[in-house]
Scaffold this active site. Structure first.
Site, PDB file in Angstrom:
ATOM      1  NE  ARG A  39     -70.761  16.346  49.949  1.00  0.00           N
ATOM      2  CZ  ARG A  39     -71.345  17.230  49.161  1.00  0.00           C
ATOM      3  NH1 ARG A  39     -72.535  17.678  49.442  1.00  0.00           N
ATOM      4  NH2 ARG A  39     -70.730  17.661  48.086  1.00  0.00           N
ATOM      5  CB  ILE A  67     -74.006  16.511  44.926  1.00  0.00           C
ATOM      6  CG1 ILE A  67     -74.385  16.765  46.392  1.00  0.00           C
ATOM      7  CG2 ILE A  67     -72.601  15.961  44.878  1.00  0.00           C
ATOM      8  CD1 ILE A  67     -74.368  15.474  47.272  1.00  0.00           C
ATOM      9  CB  SER A  68     -74.142  22.250  45.962  1.00  0.00           C
ATOM     10  OG  SER A  68     -75.148  22.604  45.052  1.00  0.00           O
ATOM     11  CE  LYS A  69     -67.630  25.216  45.198  1.00  0.00           C
ATOM     12  NZ  LYS A  69     -66.387  25.821  44.812  1.00  0.00           N
TER      13      LYS A  69
END
Ligand code: SAH
Length: 228
Positions: A39, A67-69
């Site tokens: 990530r 950036i989405s969790k």
């Protein structure tokens, strides 16, 4: 050059995946994809921190976006319930991380982003990582994807918050398909899973599956020339 994927990051990912499982993510393919994918390659290097692998932490990327969790990525992907080879449209390419997770599931991925800079960056990174079949589109897709006027997607995953169910996008979902979309306003968004049982809105089965927090789905493009 990509920052090395050292043992430290691999360990952080392993514990991230354990936390996702404890939170109810059961789809082994999603867990495997997220354990595999570094990530930290998807964020600015100044953010290489443990917090990036906290399942409840969304990190800022360029253009004021996030950036989405990890939990959200896993949850939305699980809700999508997609089978190998199905076509999926991702709305909001952002960092490209969610795009890579969808690729790892063997889906035919189409992704659209209204910020030219983010789209270009994600495209470059994903190509470098070997995800060569992703199709990229520059636009806001309120009326679907202009270049794919007659194409019907099996799945649509919206990663920005719409004010209401995006009907233009629902029109490019095939009957029997599923859209996962956060809907609401600043007072609160809800995550909706919509099963399209027919063409008219009364045939859309809308399931409210929980709270959501996303950057807004906005109209118009930012940047120049379309990506080829
Ligand atoms: N899937 C991304 C999430 C990025 S945040 C990731 O994993 O990193 C949401 C993204 O949606 C932002 O990049 C934002 O620019 C984009 N966006 C907002 N409105 C949009 C629209 N109408 N069409 C396409 N993208 C949009």
């Amino acid at each position: 050059m990509l920052f090395p994927d050292t043992l430290k990051y691999q360990n952080w990912r392993r514990s991230m995946v354990k936390n996702l499982q404890e939170r109810g993510i059961t789809d082994k393919r999603i867990l495997a994809a997220m354990e595999k994918l570094p990530r930290h390659w998807f964020v600015p290097e100044t953010l290489l921190d443990r917090v990036l692998y906290d399942i409840d932490y969304a990190v800022g990327i360029d253009c004021g976006q996030t950036i989405s969790k990890p939990y959200t990525v896993a949850w939305q992907t699980q809700l999508l319930d997609a089978k190998r080879q199905q076509s999926v449209l991702e709305v909001g390419t952002g960092s490209g991380y969610q795009t890579a997770v969808l690729c790892e599931l063997g889906l035919r991925v189409f992704t659209v982003e209204r910020q030219r800079m983010l789209l270009d960056k994600a495209k470059e990174l994903l190509s470098q990582l070997g995800y060569l079949s992703v199709r990229y589109y520059f636009g806001d897709c309120f009326d679907g994807v202009r270049e794919l006027k007659d194409f019907m997607f099996d799945r649509i995953l919206v990663t920005c918050g719409a004010e209401e169910i995006p009907e233009g996008l629902m029109r490019c979902l095939r009957v029997g398909g599923i859209m996962v979309v956060p809907v609401g306003d600043i007072d609160g968004q809800r995550m909706l899973k919509i099963i399209k049982n027919g063409d008219t809105p009364d045939q859309w089965q809308v399931e409210d599956v929980g709270d959501a927090w996303f950057v807004p789905m906005l109209q118009g493009k930012v940047g120049s020339l379309p990506v080829r």
